[in-house]
Design a protein around this motif. Structure first.
Motif, PDB file in Angstrom:
ATOM      1  N   PHE A 148     -48.613  68.132  16.426  1.00 16.39           N
ATOM      2  CA  PHE A 148     -48.890  66.724  16.176  1.00 16.39           C
ATOM      3  C   PHE A 148     -47.838  66.158  15.224  1.00 16.39           C
ATOM      4  O   PHE A 148     -47.491  66.783  14.215  1.00 16.39           O
ATOM      5  N   CYS A 149     -47.362  64.964  15.551  1.00 17.28           N
ATOM      6  CA  CYS A 149     -46.394  64.278  14.697  1.00 17.28           C
ATOM      7  C   CYS A 149     -46.905  62.872  14.390  1.00 17.28           C
ATOM      8  O   CYS A 149     -47.398  62.178  15.290  1.00 17.28           O
TER       9      CYS A 149
ATOM     10  N   ARG B 257     -42.887  75.907   6.578  1.00 12.60           N
ATOM     11  CA  ARG B 257     -42.694  75.166   5.334  1.00 12.60           C
ATOM     12  C   ARG B 257     -42.532  73.687   5.679  1.00 12.60           C
ATOM     13  O   ARG B 257     -41.992  73.322   6.725  1.00 12.60           O
ATOM     14  N   LEU B 258     -43.006  72.838   4.776  1.00 14.04           N
ATOM     15  CA  LEU B 258     -43.078  71.407   5.056  1.00 14.04           C
ATOM     16  C   LEU B 258     -42.394  70.619   3.945  1.00 14.04           C
ATOM     17  O   LEU B 258     -42.683  70.819   2.762  1.00 14.04           O
ATOM     18  N   LEU B 259     -41.498  69.739   4.330  1.00 16.13           N
ATOM     19  CA  LEU B 259     -40.835  68.847   3.384  1.00 16.13           C
ATOM     20  C   LEU B 259     -41.594  67.529   3.333  1.00 16.13           C
ATOM     21  O   LEU B 259     -42.039  67.011   4.366  1.00 16.13           O
TER      22      LEU B 259
ATOM     23  N   PHE C 289     -52.449  70.168   5.821  1.00 14.10           N
ATOM     24  CA  PHE C 289     -51.896  69.192   6.769  1.00 14.10           C
ATOM     25  C   PHE C 289     -51.660  69.818   8.144  1.00 14.10           C
ATOM     26  O   PHE C 289     -51.405  71.018   8.264  1.00 14.10           O
ATOM     27  N   VAL C 290     -51.699  68.973   9.192  1.00 13.90           N
ATOM     28  CA  VAL C 290     -51.337  69.444  10.531  1.00 13.90           C
ATOM     29  C   VAL C 290     -49.837  69.370  10.760  1.00 13.90           C
ATOM     30  O   VAL C 290     -49.318  69.942  11.715  1.00 13.90           O
TER      31      VAL C 290
ATOM     32  N   ASP D  42     -57.359  66.395   8.965  1.00  9.89           N
ATOM     33  CA  ASP D  42     -56.448  67.475   9.311  1.00  9.89           C
ATOM     34  C   ASP D  42     -56.786  68.752   8.551  1.00  9.89           C
ATOM     35  O   ASP D  42     -56.703  69.860   9.086  1.00  9.89           O
ATOM     36  N   SER D  43     -57.192  68.614   7.301  1.00  6.16           N
ATOM     37  CA  SER D  43     -57.603  69.773   6.521  1.00  6.16           C
ATOM     38  C   SER D  43     -58.823  70.441   7.139  1.00  6.16           C
ATOM     39  O   SER D  43     -58.897  71.676   7.244  1.00  6.16           O
ATOM     40  N   GLN D  44     -59.802  69.638   7.558  1.00  8.74           N
ATOM     41  CA  GLN D  44     -60.979  70.219   8.197  1.00  8.74           C
ATOM     42  C   GLN D  44     -60.594  70.899   9.500  1.00  8.74           C
ATOM     43  O   GLN D  44     -61.103  71.993   9.812  1.00  8.74           O
ATOM     44  N   PHE D  45     -59.717  70.306  10.273  1.00  3.22           N
ATOM     45  CA  PHE D  45     -59.257  70.884  11.534  1.00  3.22           C
ATOM     46  C   PHE D  45     -58.656  72.267  11.297  1.00  3.22           C
ATOM     47  O   PHE D  45     -59.022  73.251  11.958  1.00  3.22           O
ATOM     48  N   ASN D  46     -57.746  72.364  10.322  1.00  2.00           N
ATOM     49  CA  ASN D  46     -57.098  73.643  10.031  1.00  2.00           C
ATOM     50  C   ASN D  46     -58.086  74.670   9.491  1.00  2.00           C
ATOM     51  O   ASN D  46     -58.019  75.855   9.841  1.00  2.00           O
TER      52      ASN D  46
END
Length: 331
Positions: A87-88, A117-119, A141-142, A168-172
């Motif tokens: 997802f973007c 890793r996420l920027l 985050f997703v 998104d947190s709940q999804f993960n």
């Protein structure tokens, strides 16, 4: 085709997402046959077809009635078919022209979720900030993650369309509750592949903290129930929610109305499960405390929060909740 890239779009002008759409077309070391781009228009206008034709790769647009980002992402899951998906957000971007090469190079695989890793590009008090998300926020985050579609379908894992924040947190966290930890892996790319752009009107910059923290609790409660069959995870989530409740109630971030809501709705939930608080290892307890403190305590704020202090506070609220008394007193 290995990967569906699902981009959610509301009312933003094409120029907002141009950077993301163009860098996808500039990717090197990949075949455009290996992935597909789908834009889900969440009740807003369609993107101009003449602009999309100039990208060099096909983009499918799906139009739905406005229902929020969770509904848009769920539509993307339902209407695409590749073995893996990501997802973007419309205003995000890949950080380099080899990002998709690095992602596609590990597909297909047996993992149910891959994280990278996420920027983050952020704005605080008018200043632009660039930083990598800390490890403790790995599954918040997703963004920058790849999911195995069959697992999502088989387990009926969806974004909660009622949630305004924390979806998104709940999804993960639902994924981590329903799969073996060995089926969640890190995609170790030479360069951070994805940049999440937090705009001026993001939650932390919009004055909507009370609403955000309400969904923070709702997420915690839902995840706790997901882990009910695992005693260690269940105790861990009760402990996490107790710490969050303590920080929110005595911290500076929330307004009076939200603190009263905590009194009515969340403290009784903690009181009913008080015996589970701290039934984790000391190392896990420290990690829970650190994550909660990082997310909920304002910089420079002092608050006594060692486990015994919180345990004593839980004892107070448990006793007073039963007596329907005043829960304001600090331990």
């Amino acid at each position: 085709m290995k990967l569906d890239i699902i981009i959610t779009h509301y009312r933003e002008h094409y120029e907002v997402g141009k950077k993301l759409l163009e860098i996808i077309g500039l990717q090197r070391g990949v075949s455009f046959d290996d992935f597909r781009v789908t834009v889900v228009n969440d009740g807003g206008h369609r993107l101009p077809e003449e602009e999309l034709k100039g990208l060099g790769y096909p983009v499918e647009q799906i139009d739905i009635e406005h229902g929020g980002i969770s509904k848009a992402r769920n539509t993307g899951i339902d209407r695409t078919s590749a073995p893996f998906l990501m997802f973007c957000d419309f205003d995000d971007t890949f950080t380099n022209i080899y990002a998709l090469r690095d992602i596609l190079s590990v597909l297909p695989c047996d993992y149910d979720m891959l994280w990278t890793r996420l920027l983050v590009e952020d704005c605080l008090d008018g200043r632009d900030l660039f930083y990598e998300t800390p490890e403790r926020q790995r599954f918040v985050f997703v963004h920058g993650k790849v999911y195995r579609r069959k697992f999502l379908i088989d387990e009926n894992i969806r974004f909660d369309e009622r949630m305004t924040f924390q979806e998104d947190s709940q999804f993960n966290n639902t994924i981590t509750a329903r799969t073996d930890y060995r089926r969640i892996g890190e995609l170790k790319a030479p360069m951070i592949p994805y940049a999440w752009i937090r705009r001026q009107n993001s939650v932390t910059n919009s004055g909507r903290e009370d609403e955000a923290e309400n969904w923070h609790f709702r997420r915690n409660l839902n995840i706790t129930e997901e882990n009910r069959k695992d005693p260690d995870k269940y105790a861990g989530m009760v402990t996490r929610t107790a710490y969050d409740t303590y920080y929110m109630f005595y911290g500076k971030r929330l307004g009076k109305a939200m603190k009263m809501r905590i009194l009515r709705e969340f403290i009784p939930w903690i009181a009913e499960r008080a015996e589970l608080f701290g039934q984790v290892t000391a190392d896990i307890m420290d990690k829970i405390r650190d994550v909660s403190r990082y997310e909920l305590i304002e910089p420079g704020e002092t608050l006594k929060d060692d486990p015994e202090t919180v345990r004593k506070w839980i004892g107070i609220i448990t006793k007073e909740d039963k007596q329907n008394g005043n829960l304001h007193d600090k331990p």
